[in-house]
Design a protein around this motif. Sequence first.
Motif, PDB file in Angstrom:
ATOM      1  N   GLY A 123       0.768  -1.231   0.000  1.00 18.27           N
ATOM      2  CA  GLY A 123       0.000   0.000   0.000  1.00 18.27           C
ATOM      3  C   GLY A 123       0.804   1.288   0.000  1.00 18.27           C
ATOM      4  N   PHE A 124       2.076   1.236  -0.392  1.00 16.09           N
ATOM      5  CA  PHE A 124       2.826   2.484  -0.523  1.00 16.09           C
ATOM      6  C   PHE A 124       2.450   3.194  -1.822  1.00 16.09           C
ATOM      7  CE2 PHE A 124       5.428  -0.075   2.284  1.00 16.09           C
ATOM      8  CZ  PHE A 124       5.790   0.821   3.262  1.00 16.09           C
ATOM      9  N   GLY A 125       2.718   4.496  -1.868  1.00 18.37           N
ATOM     10  CA  GLY A 125       2.461   5.234  -3.093  1.00 18.37           C
ATOM     11  C   GLY A 125       3.657   5.139  -4.030  1.00 18.37           C
ATOM     12  N   PRO A 126       3.554   5.759  -5.206  1.00 15.07           N
ATOM     13  CA  PRO A 126       4.686   5.765  -6.128  1.00 15.07           C
ATOM     14  C   PRO A 126       5.825   6.599  -5.548  1.00 15.07           C
ATOM     15  CG  PRO A 126       3.029   7.293  -6.874  1.00 15.07           C
ATOM     16  CD  PRO A 126       2.423   6.565  -5.705  1.00 15.07           C
ATOM     17  N   SER A 127       7.056   6.189  -5.787  1.00 20.78           N
ATOM     18  CA  SER A 127       8.196   6.972  -5.327  1.00 20.78           C
ATOM     19  C   SER A 127       9.437   6.556  -6.104  1.00 20.78           C
ATOM     20  CB  SER A 127       8.436   6.753  -3.831  1.00 20.78           C
ATOM     21  OG  SER A 127       8.854   5.428  -3.601  1.00 20.78           O
ATOM     22  N   GLY A 128      10.458   7.408  -6.035  1.00 22.82           N
ATOM     23  CA  GLY A 128      11.714   7.066  -6.682  1.00 22.82           C
ATOM     24  C   GLY A 128      12.281   5.777  -6.127  1.00 22.82           C
ATOM     25  N   PHE A 129      12.082   5.565  -4.810  1.00 23.59           N
ATOM     26  CA  PHE A 129      12.629   4.372  -4.174  1.00 23.59           C
ATOM     27  C   PHE A 129      11.989   3.102  -4.725  1.00 23.59           C
ATOM     28  CE2 PHE A 129      12.522   1.327  -0.567  1.00 23.59           C
ATOM     29  CZ  PHE A 129      13.879   1.060  -0.542  1.00 23.59           C
ATOM     30  N   ALA A 130      10.674   3.155  -4.998  1.00 22.43           N
ATOM     31  CA  ALA A 130      10.008   1.980  -5.582  1.00 22.43           C
ATOM     32  C   ALA A 130      10.668   1.635  -6.914  1.00 22.43           C
ATOM     33  CB  ALA A 130       8.526   2.264  -5.772  1.00 22.43           C
ATOM     34  N   GLY A 131      10.938   2.685  -7.714  1.00 18.56           N
ATOM     35  CA  GLY A 131      11.631   2.444  -8.985  1.00 18.56           C
ATOM     36  C   GLY A 131      13.014   1.870  -8.755  1.00 18.56           C
ATOM     37  N   SER A 132      13.709   2.390  -7.720  1.00 13.52           N
ATOM     38  CA  SER A 132      15.060   1.900  -7.446  1.00 13.52           C
ATOM     39  C   SER A 132      15.061   0.411  -7.168  1.00 13.52           C
ATOM     40  CB  SER A 132      15.646   2.616  -6.224  1.00 13.52           C
ATOM     41  OG  SER A 132      15.599   3.981  -6.414  1.00 13.52           O
ATOM     42  N   MET A 133      14.011  -0.053  -6.454  1.00 15.28           N
ATOM     43  CA  MET A 133      13.985  -1.482  -6.134  1.00 15.28           C
ATOM     44  C   MET A 133      13.895  -2.318  -7.406  1.00 15.28           C
ATOM     45  SD  MET A 133      11.862  -1.881  -2.619  1.00 15.28           S
ATOM     46  CE  MET A 133      10.451  -0.906  -3.071  1.00 15.28           C
ATOM     47  N   ALA A 134      13.056  -1.891  -8.332  1.00 14.14           N
ATOM     48  CA  ALA A 134      12.947  -2.637  -9.592  1.00 14.14           C
ATOM     49  C   ALA A 134      14.259  -2.559 -10.366  1.00 14.14           C
ATOM     50  CB  ALA A 134      11.801  -2.078 -10.425  1.00 14.14           C
ATOM     51  N   LEU A 135      14.880  -1.367 -10.379  1.00 11.48           N
ATOM     52  CA  LEU A 135      16.157  -1.219 -11.081  1.00 11.48           C
ATOM     53  C   LEU A 135      17.231  -2.086 -10.428  1.00 11.48           C
ATOM     54  CD1 LEU A 135      16.252   2.634 -11.778  1.00 11.48           C
ATOM     55  CD2 LEU A 135      15.599   0.790 -13.326  1.00 11.48           C
ATOM     56  N   ALA A 136      17.174  -2.180  -9.090  1.00 14.82           N
ATOM     57  CA  ALA A 136      18.164  -3.004  -8.382  1.00 14.82           C
ATOM     58  C   ALA A 136      18.023  -4.469  -8.793  1.00 14.82           C
ATOM     59  CB  ALA A 136      18.000  -2.852  -6.880  1.00 14.82           C
ATOM     60  N   ILE A 137      16.765  -4.912  -8.968  1.00  7.98           N
ATOM     61  CA  ILE A 137      16.545  -6.301  -9.394  1.00  7.98           C
ATOM     62  C   ILE A 137      17.198  -6.532 -10.757  1.00  7.98           C
ATOM     63  CG2 ILE A 137      14.776  -7.944 -10.152  1.00  7.98           C
ATOM     64  CD1 ILE A 137      12.945  -6.783  -8.058  1.00  7.98           C
ATOM     65  N   LEU A 138      17.106  -5.528 -11.633  1.00  6.31           N
ATOM     66  CA  LEU A 138      17.695  -5.670 -12.964  1.00  6.31           C
ATOM     67  C   LEU A 138      19.217  -5.585 -12.911  1.00  6.31           C
ATOM     68  CD1 LEU A 138      15.241  -3.374 -14.882  1.00  6.31           C
ATOM     69  CD2 LEU A 138      15.331  -5.861 -14.939  1.00  6.31           C
ATOM     70  N   MET A 139      19.713  -4.825 -11.969  1.00 10.55           N
ATOM     71  CA  MET A 139      21.148  -4.547 -11.919  1.00 10.55           C
ATOM     72  C   MET A 139      21.927  -5.681 -11.265  1.00 10.55           C
ATOM     73  SD  MET A 139      22.860  -1.204 -10.228  1.00 10.55           S
ATOM     74  CE  MET A 139      24.614  -0.972 -10.178  1.00 10.55           C
ATOM     75  N   MET A 140      21.303  -6.295 -10.253  1.00  8.63           N
ATOM     76  CA  MET A 140      22.038  -7.259  -9.431  1.00  8.63           C
ATOM     77  C   MET A 140      22.691  -8.385 -10.240  1.00  8.63           C
ATOM     78  SD  MET A 140      20.893  -8.196  -5.672  1.00  8.63           S
ATOM     79  CE  MET A 140      19.238  -8.442  -6.217  1.00  8.63           C
ATOM     80  N   PRO A 141      21.932  -9.085 -11.108  1.00 11.47           N
ATOM     81  CA  PRO A 141      22.581 -10.192 -11.815  1.00 11.47           C
ATOM     82  C   PRO A 141      23.749  -9.738 -12.690  1.00 11.47           C
ATOM     83  CG  PRO A 141      20.400  -9.770 -12.700  1.00 11.47           C
ATOM     84  CD  PRO A 141      20.517  -8.969 -11.462  1.00 11.47           C
ATOM     85  N   VAL A 142      23.648  -8.532 -13.238  1.00  6.22           N
ATOM     86  CA  VAL A 142      24.758  -8.040 -14.070  1.00  6.22           C
ATOM     87  C   VAL A 142      26.004  -7.841 -13.213  1.00  6.22           C
ATOM     88  CG1 VAL A 142      25.465  -6.250 -15.686  1.00  6.22           C
ATOM     89  CG2 VAL A 142      23.058  -6.867 -15.504  1.00  6.22           C
ATOM     90  N   VAL A 143      25.805  -7.266 -12.018  1.00  4.23           N
ATOM     91  CA  VAL A 143      26.939  -7.059 -11.115  1.00  4.23           C
ATOM     92  C   VAL A 143      27.532  -8.404 -10.693  1.00  4.23           C
ATOM     93  CG1 VAL A 143      27.631  -6.163  -8.866  1.00  4.23           C
ATOM     94  CG2 VAL A 143      26.038  -4.879 -10.274  1.00  4.23           C
ATOM     95  N   VAL A 144      26.651  -9.364 -10.353  1.00  2.00           N
ATOM     96  CA  VAL A 144      27.145 -10.677  -9.915  1.00  2.00           C
ATOM     97  C   VAL A 144      27.985 -11.311 -11.006  1.00  2.00           C
ATOM     98  CG1 VAL A 144      26.485 -13.006  -9.256  1.00  2.00           C
ATOM     99  CG2 VAL A 144      25.212 -11.082  -8.367  1.00  2.00           C
ATOM    100  N   ARG A 145      27.450 -11.333 -12.218  1.00  2.00           N
ATOM    101  CA  ARG A 145      28.156 -11.990 -13.325  1.00  2.00           C
ATOM    102  C   ARG A 145      29.522 -11.368 -13.578  1.00  2.00           C
ATOM    103  NH1 ARG A 145      27.885 -16.415 -14.025  1.00  2.00           N
ATOM    104  NH2 ARG A 145      25.876 -17.424 -14.128  1.00  2.00           N
ATOM    105  N   SER A 146      29.539 -10.024 -13.699  1.00  3.38           N
ATOM    106  CA  SER A 146      30.814  -9.400 -14.059  1.00  3.38           C
ATOM    107  C   SER A 146      31.814  -9.532 -12.911  1.00  3.38           C
ATOM    108  CB  SER A 146      30.603  -7.932 -14.439  1.00  3.38           C
ATOM    109  OG  SER A 146      30.056  -7.233 -13.362  1.00  3.38           O
TER     110      SER A 146
END
Lengths: 258, 359
Positions: free
Chosen positions: B207-230
């Motif tokens: 029930g949170f509203g939209p925020s930059g942090f919500a976007g960051s969490m989704a971006l972090a999900i996308l970023m993590m595997p790339v960081v792990v691999r490299s």
Amino acid sequence: MAKRIDVSGLNAYYGAHKAIDDISMTIEPRSVTAFIGPSGCGKSTFLRTLNRMHEVTPGGRVEGKVLLDDENLYGAGVDPVAVRRTVGMVFQRPNPFPTMSIFDNVAAGLRLNGKYRKSELKDIVERSLKGANLWNEVKDRLNKPGSGLSGGQQQRLCIARAIAVEPQVLLMDEPCSALDPISTLAIEDLIGELKERFTIVIVTHNMQQAARVSDRTAFFNLAAVGKPGKLIEIDETERIFSNPSVQATEDYISGRFG
Amino acid sequence: MTVATSHRHRKVAEPRPPLALKQSRLPRWTLPVLALVAVGAGCGIGLVAGLDSTVQWGLIAALLFVLATYLLTTAVEGTRQAKDRLATSAVWTAFLLAVVPLASLLWETVARGTKVLDGYFLSHSMGTLPDALPGGGVYHAIIGTLEQVGLATLIAAPLGLLTAIYLVEYGRGRLAKVVTFFVDVMTGIPSIVAGLFVLSVWILILGFGPSGFAGSMALAILMMPVVVRSTEEMLKLVPNELREASLALGVPKWRTILKVVLPTSIGGITTGVMLAIARITGETAPVLLLVWGAKTINNNPFDGAQQSLPLYVFQQWQQGSDASYDRAWAAALVLIAFVMVLNLVARGIARWKAPKAGR
């Protein structure tokens, strides 16, 4: 400071493969003991069991006892890290830390283990480099990277790094096999000096080297490829090279092996 | 019979011709001249045949060049050299084909983007400006992108780094295999799915509203595997001898990793993280779902809708007025420049931190 090593009934495994079988020997303090034998006979593996480096290899496992004076290295509650501070090691290929300067390489063992005052570190580094006969060559470029030295200098740097932590035993795994004759000579002279302070064990493929530097020599052999290596005999170096008690030793030394 | 024997005999005994070390070679100017001729012919054919697309002209010229060099080299220098030339020109052609779209993209963006790109554009938000009017800026989008990407990096970089360290230095057996498998699966997650996942958990269920942090969490999900691999690849490049050297000095494993393994590979790891950042900076879909976009400056990434550069480009394009097209191109240029700067910084760090062999 040097200590006696007493090995009894030592087996070492790589996973299910038994690499050395039931080795027992005594290594005298303040002396040089050389291990000779064909490739794959478990000399290096045995050497690595003496400072618990064998278990660093995935699947590495050891049975038996290694007594350092009276303390079993494989006893319950023994910390392998503490063992490795007491029993130092020099490897076949010189491996200075590439991100560190010459000074930092020698200081690495101390610095990574705790806090030292700068002046104290400086003294230890100088003493260790002098001990490794490298001081005069590098004293003007202590803050240059260690990887810029020649192969022989790098190996002496690694020896300096190993003796900087003041171990009681120094294990050397073919320390000269990647070096030219002049550097080899430098290291052999160094071994002669170091045995005043340390118990030294050296693995070598060069039998002349074993004859030159060691007080006692152990001959290892294996029955066949894939079989575990065994200790054939250990004796005074002079005896081994003139009148060994086992025929296999004589065959190997005189080149009638295989 | 005797003839045959002597013939066979002679054939065996015949000395091989001495190997010629010097062979006839094409003069150096041949290839540039051939290239010019090919381009001329390509343009000529294109004009005569009335082909509209210059890409087709280029392809014809490339084909002619490859063929002509092959045939000419076969005639003068022999087949081995001809094959060598063929491979060389094929590689060059492929390189040019790959560079042309990139260069033209950059050219197009710079040409159209510089129209409204100035200090005012960079330092002002859209505010209450109607979309059809010229003016306005991307300041709010730059702030949003910096904060969202920064937060995502703060979440994903440590997690990814530690995961990679676990996999390379400690991971044995089942757990490591499972982790590797899930990292692989995560690499393939489409960004919209990551966005929907966070949307359903963070906004719909919690029930949170939209925020930059919500976007960051989704971006972090996308970023993590790339960081792990490299990071994994970089850690694997550290020679085992260095680890053993450190362990043999009586240094505990964790200190060995911290003081020897990581410093040796820090250049490559930083490059990997920077490239991962560059990759998520351009993500639009999760931002659209979770940050919603805004026309005014919102400095707080934890509360309320924010803007981000890719979303700004998308929304300005959607408005469809001339002024908003200009703004979209300018913002795209800002985005490209941002990513380019990140890449340059990554290269700089990699070079600066690389183990040196100086004397």
